[in-house]
Write a protein that holds these residues in place. Sequence first.
Motif, PDB file in Angstrom:
ATOM      1  N   LYS A 143      16.722   9.820 -15.731  1.00 62.74           N
ATOM      2  CA  LYS A 143      16.076   8.698 -15.033  1.00 62.74           C
ATOM      3  C   LYS A 143      15.078   9.269 -14.044  1.00 62.74           C
ATOM      4  CE  LYS A 143      17.185   4.329 -12.757  1.00 62.74           C
ATOM      5  NZ  LYS A 143      18.287   3.432 -12.301  1.00 62.74           N
ATOM      6  N   LEU A 144      13.775   8.873 -14.182  1.00 63.95           N
ATOM      7  CA  LEU A 144      12.702   9.406 -13.349  1.00 63.95           C
ATOM      8  C   LEU A 144      12.067   8.271 -12.556  1.00 63.95           C
ATOM      9  CD1 LEU A 144      10.930  11.720 -15.934  1.00 63.95           C
ATOM     10  CD2 LEU A 144      12.479  12.417 -14.140  1.00 63.95           C
ATOM     11  N   MET A 145      11.786   8.551 -11.275  1.00 67.56           N
ATOM     12  CA  MET A 145      11.042   7.573 -10.485  1.00 67.56           C
ATOM     13  C   MET A 145       9.582   7.587 -10.900  1.00 67.56           C
ATOM     14  SD  MET A 145      12.182   7.368  -6.491  1.00 67.56           S
ATOM     15  CE  MET A 145      10.912   6.132  -6.290  1.00 67.56           C
ATOM     16  N   TYR A 146       8.950   6.416 -10.842  1.00 69.12           N
ATOM     17  CA  TYR A 146       7.527   6.349 -11.112  1.00 69.12           C
ATOM     18  C   TYR A 146       6.774   7.165 -10.067  1.00 69.12           C
ATOM     19  CZ  TYR A 146       8.401   2.395 -14.220  1.00 69.12           C
ATOM     20  OH  TYR A 146       8.840   1.604 -15.222  1.00 69.12           O
ATOM     21  N   ALA A 147       5.741   7.895 -10.518  1.00 68.62           N
ATOM     22  CA  ALA A 147       4.821   8.571  -9.600  1.00 68.62           C
ATOM     23  C   ALA A 147       3.666   7.618  -9.322  1.00 68.62           C
ATOM     24  CB  ALA A 147       4.287   9.874 -10.211  1.00 68.62           C
ATOM     25  N   LYS A 148       3.502   7.189  -8.039  1.00 69.87           N
ATOM     26  CA  LYS A 148       2.469   6.214  -7.673  1.00 69.87           C
ATOM     27  C   LYS A 148       1.624   6.791  -6.529  1.00 69.87           C
ATOM     28  CE  LYS A 148       5.284   2.270  -9.057  1.00 69.87           C
ATOM     29  NZ  LYS A 148       5.870   0.973  -8.641  1.00 69.87           N
ATOM     30  N   PRO A 149       0.636   7.638  -6.842  1.00 70.87           N
ATOM     31  CA  PRO A 149      -0.151   8.279  -5.781  1.00 70.87           C
ATOM     32  C   PRO A 149      -0.987   7.300  -4.979  1.00 70.87           C
ATOM     33  CG  PRO A 149      -1.128   8.704  -7.938  1.00 70.87           C
ATOM     34  CD  PRO A 149       0.187   8.014  -8.176  1.00 70.87           C
ATOM     35  N   HIS A 150      -1.270   6.069  -5.498  1.00 70.98           N
ATOM     36  CA  HIS A 150      -2.109   5.120  -4.774  1.00 70.98           C
ATOM     37  C   HIS A 150      -1.330   4.335  -3.734  1.00 70.98           C
ATOM     38  CE1 HIS A 150      -0.259   3.065  -8.165  1.00 70.98           C
ATOM     39  NE2 HIS A 150      -0.447   1.915  -7.537  1.00 70.98           N
ATOM     40  N   LEU A 151       0.027   4.479  -3.703  1.00 67.41           N
ATOM     41  CA  LEU A 151       0.824   3.734  -2.735  1.00 67.41           C
ATOM     42  C   LEU A 151       0.908   4.488  -1.412  1.00 67.41           C
ATOM     43  CD1 LEU A 151       3.845   2.321  -4.765  1.00 67.41           C
ATOM     44  CD2 LEU A 151       1.793   1.134  -4.014  1.00 67.41           C
ATOM     45  N   ASP A 152       1.022   3.713  -0.321  1.00 71.55           N
ATOM     46  CA  ASP A 152       1.255   4.283   0.997  1.00 71.55           C
ATOM     47  C   ASP A 152       2.658   4.874   1.034  1.00 71.55           C
ATOM     48  OD1 ASP A 152       2.325   3.743   4.013  1.00 71.55           O
ATOM     49  OD2 ASP A 152       0.196   4.254   3.978  1.00 71.55           O
ATOM     50  N   PRO A 153       2.864   6.018   1.756  1.00 75.59           N
ATOM     51  CA  PRO A 153       4.215   6.606   1.798  1.00 75.59           C
ATOM     52  C   PRO A 153       5.281   5.645   2.288  1.00 75.59           C
ATOM     53  CG  PRO A 153       2.590   8.153   2.641  1.00 75.59           C
ATOM     54  CD  PRO A 153       1.863   6.842   2.405  1.00 75.59           C
ATOM     55  N   SER A 154       4.912   4.702   3.200  1.00 73.82           N
ATOM     56  CA  SER A 154       5.912   3.756   3.694  1.00 73.82           C
ATOM     57  C   SER A 154       6.396   2.820   2.614  1.00 73.82           C
ATOM     58  CB  SER A 154       5.309   2.947   4.849  1.00 73.82           C
ATOM     59  OG  SER A 154       4.218   2.168   4.384  1.00 73.82           O
ATOM     60  N   GLU A 155       5.589   2.627   1.545  1.00 71.07           N
ATOM     61  CA  GLU A 155       6.014   1.779   0.447  1.00 71.07           C
ATOM     62  C   GLU A 155       6.919   2.527  -0.535  1.00 71.07           C
ATOM     63  OE1 GLU A 155       1.617   0.670  -0.113  1.00 71.07           O
ATOM     64  OE2 GLU A 155       2.717  -0.996  -1.012  1.00 71.07           O
ATOM     65  N   ILE A 156       6.804   3.829  -0.561  1.00 73.42           N
ATOM     66  CA  ILE A 156       7.580   4.615  -1.520  1.00 73.42           C
ATOM     67  C   ILE A 156       8.972   4.931  -0.978  1.00 73.42           C
ATOM     68  CG2 ILE A 156       7.621   6.807  -2.787  1.00 73.42           C
ATOM     69  CD1 ILE A 156       4.621   6.808  -2.724  1.00 73.42           C
ATOM     70  N   THR A 157       9.097   5.105   0.361  1.00 73.19           N
ATOM     71  CA  THR A 157      10.360   5.561   0.940  1.00 73.19           C
ATOM     72  C   THR A 157      11.549   4.686   0.589  1.00 73.19           C
ATOM     73  OG1 THR A 157       9.174   6.636   2.725  1.00 73.19           O
ATOM     74  CG2 THR A 157      11.509   6.136   3.099  1.00 73.19           C
ATOM     75  N   PRO A 158      11.479   3.335   0.716  1.00 69.43           N
ATOM     76  CA  PRO A 158      12.655   2.529   0.353  1.00 69.43           C
ATOM     77  C   PRO A 158      13.064   2.698  -1.097  1.00 69.43           C
ATOM     78  CG  PRO A 158      11.092   1.240   1.645  1.00 69.43           C
ATOM     79  CD  PRO A 158      10.410   2.516   1.288  1.00 69.43           C
ATOM     80  N   GLU A 159      12.101   2.848  -2.009  1.00 68.02           N
ATOM     81  CA  GLU A 159      12.442   3.056  -3.415  1.00 68.02           C
ATOM     82  C   GLU A 159      13.181   4.381  -3.591  1.00 68.02           C
ATOM     83  OE1 GLU A 159       9.084   2.710  -5.930  1.00 68.02           O
ATOM     84  OE2 GLU A 159       8.697   0.614  -5.457  1.00 68.02           O
ATOM     85  N   GLU A 160      12.704   5.448  -2.894  1.00 67.41           N
ATOM     86  CA  GLU A 160      13.372   6.741  -3.007  1.00 67.41           C
ATOM     87  C   GLU A 160      14.802   6.650  -2.457  1.00 67.41           C
ATOM     88  OE1 GLU A 160      11.018   9.687  -1.092  1.00 67.41           O
ATOM     89  OE2 GLU A 160       9.734   9.981  -2.825  1.00 67.41           O
ATOM     90  N   GLU A 161      14.984   5.915  -1.334  1.00 69.44           N
ATOM     91  CA  GLU A 161      16.315   5.796  -0.767  1.00 69.44           C
ATOM     92  C   GLU A 161      17.253   5.057  -1.717  1.00 69.44           C
ATOM     93  OE1 GLU A 161      14.996   5.682   3.949  1.00 69.44           O
ATOM     94  OE2 GLU A 161      15.793   3.908   2.989  1.00 69.44           O
TER      95      GLU A 161
END
Length: 778
Positions: A143-161
């Motif tokens: 299972k791999l998380m999507y790589a989304k370079p256009h997103l702000d880091p604050s938008e990615i953090t909750p998904e990673e958590e």
Amino acid sequence: MVAAVSGRRGATVPNTVNQHLDDLVGRLALNRGLVSPEDLMEALSEQAIAMVSPDGTPKPHRPLSEILIEKGYLTESQLASLLQEIEARLAPTMGGGEVGAGLAAAAQTRLGKYTLIRELGRGGMGCVFEAYDTELNRKVALKLMYAKPHLDPSEITPEEERFLREAQLTAHVPKHPNIVSLYEAGILDGRRFIAMEYIEGVSMLDWRQQPGVTLRQTITILRDVTLAVHHAHQHGVIHRDLKPQNVLITRDGRPYVTDFGLAKAVGAHKHISLTASGMTVGTPTYMSPEQAQGLKTVDHRTDIYSLGVMLYEILAGRPPFAGETAIEILMKAVKHNLPRPSSVMEAVREPAFDASIENICLKAMARLPKDRYATAEDLAQDLTQWLAGKEVRVRLPKPSPFGEEKRSYRWIFAAVVALVLGIVIPPALPLLFSQRTDTGTLDQADALLEAGRYREALVAYAQVLAVDPKNVRAEAGRQRTLARLDAQSEKEREAALAAKQEAEAARREAETARRALEEREAELIREALEAKAAAEAARRAAETAARAEIEALRQAEAQEDASEQTERERLAAARAAAEARALAAERKAQQAQEQLAQARQAAAGSRPPSPILPGRSPLPAVAIDPDRLKPGLIAECFTGTDFDAFAVRRIDPLINFRWLKQPAWPSGPPDGFSIRWTGFLRVPETRRYQFEAFSDDGVRLFIDDAIILSDWTAFYRHKTSGGCSLEAGFHRIRLEYFEHDHDALLTLSWVPDNKWEARVIEPEFFFHDPAGLEPKAD
């Protein structure tokens, strides 16, 4: 070639080739998780629009890769990596015109030790692949998380958590025969991953549709799933998203519970939970009333309700409540009594089921948690009794008074609106909605609006309108709230755009600095190579002059009538002078080689040693009593690549290590460390010895303070060799090594005889003085 065709606008290539290359870029980016399906569809739509002008005439082809970079869905480095991979895979097929053959080869991708075979499914946070673990030789579900370079880091953090929480909670559940096991989790090539047990099967939803599946078989499967859920409950994990799609069934009829992405921790593991109190999560059809309301009191009985919905579908052939939206489904669930499965069956079952299995279902789906089964194990026991043909007595709850249910409808309606809006319901709102819709209620809604709590105000206005759809004041307040939400969203978008522009500027500055550093490194290497070439030329000139002088002396020997003794002395003196000049030339060449190593080390940011270069004469053995020596070398381990902080001391019998990504000592780091070995090397006979070191990364070898090997750079898996003449006996040896990142390995070999075959130096040649094991001062 591929990069030129797909990366430049207006390149003269056939349209079919452009289309194939676009297909390759899009599919490979999607398979590697660099773009989401929505991002790719948006880019393809823009490409289609750009291909036709307003008057209907076709326009030049615009590469898909250009659009993906322009929209920020891919970075330049990611595109370069994709194009290199495509070019390598299509090279064998381009000559024959079979571009499609390269597409099949591009479908498989290597990610660390895993080879991706095929995609199994996609979700909101990432995608799941069937993959092969090349180290352990087994299939896994990766299972791999999507790589989304256009997103702000604050938008990615909750998904990673949330992604990490799934791995942590699954790891806390001990092995169970009906729960998918977790192998490992971490980061590969900058992307978070979870490696799980690969199950060859289909979802319970698809399995039930297969011909020949009986009611008894299906309930047996559900019983096993219920026991697996009870096992998770016993270890403090609530699933919260149980449904047929999250149960896999193998060919031999064995179920597996999977996808703990919305799971909640309780008890000892409560700190792992990510979802805040009051947050509504789950699938509406299978969601319990208390979970739909986002109540803090949600416990393991919410999973029992979901299992009851699954049993209802098995019996009736349809869910208890259906609708086109989440609001419609949940409002039916709270406004209508639960019909008995036998009253809504889509088809007559053969054989028909009895009332006891219906009562089991209705008890599991009781509206209030206290009226359901106390544990999933209790539910499984009743199912087992029914499967055995025994009588099952189930006590069903009494219907709630009409007034009490009517009051709860209003509150749950507000919870449903909150579910659709994606907000957390505040504790004050249940009291607000438990009262009649009057002026006081609207005043509180207006106060929420003026306080800037727009989403809560929108829930309040929606509740009023649900009771009084023609309430002008409530409708006006709702419109004002929506307008302010739109304005707030516009400000957030502007702030996000500004942050993205700042990040891009910082990236460009970093790229400029990186290029300057690379240019300086290239300049240092070029200067070192020029010095080495000059030294080599001087050495060859010295050898030529020496040979000429020796030849002249030989000619003079034939012509002169001097005594034989005098001629021999003169010839010996000439030869000695020639050998001295040749030795000087050899030392210059070695100095040039050392300057090259220093230049590389300067580019890598480390300080070069100040070595003593070995001469042509054998290095003399040291005088030491062999009886005081013990086998092995003293190893001193440090954290940091430049012997920064002492960690541990030990004795190593030989130098042959393949740590790879494992720590070099217990509790030590897998990367960013250095080790120094000291002691004595026993040389069996006087002659010249050749030494070889195979390492990743830097290595230096000193014998009697003379440098033999020196390559103090962070190079990937390289070999360093050098030689010297040694006198038989004991010689002091010092070996230094550092690991920067990636794999860690080191092997020290020599050529101990005339066969010229390098072998690992065996333990019988390494010794140390026990006096060197005294505690190291800080």
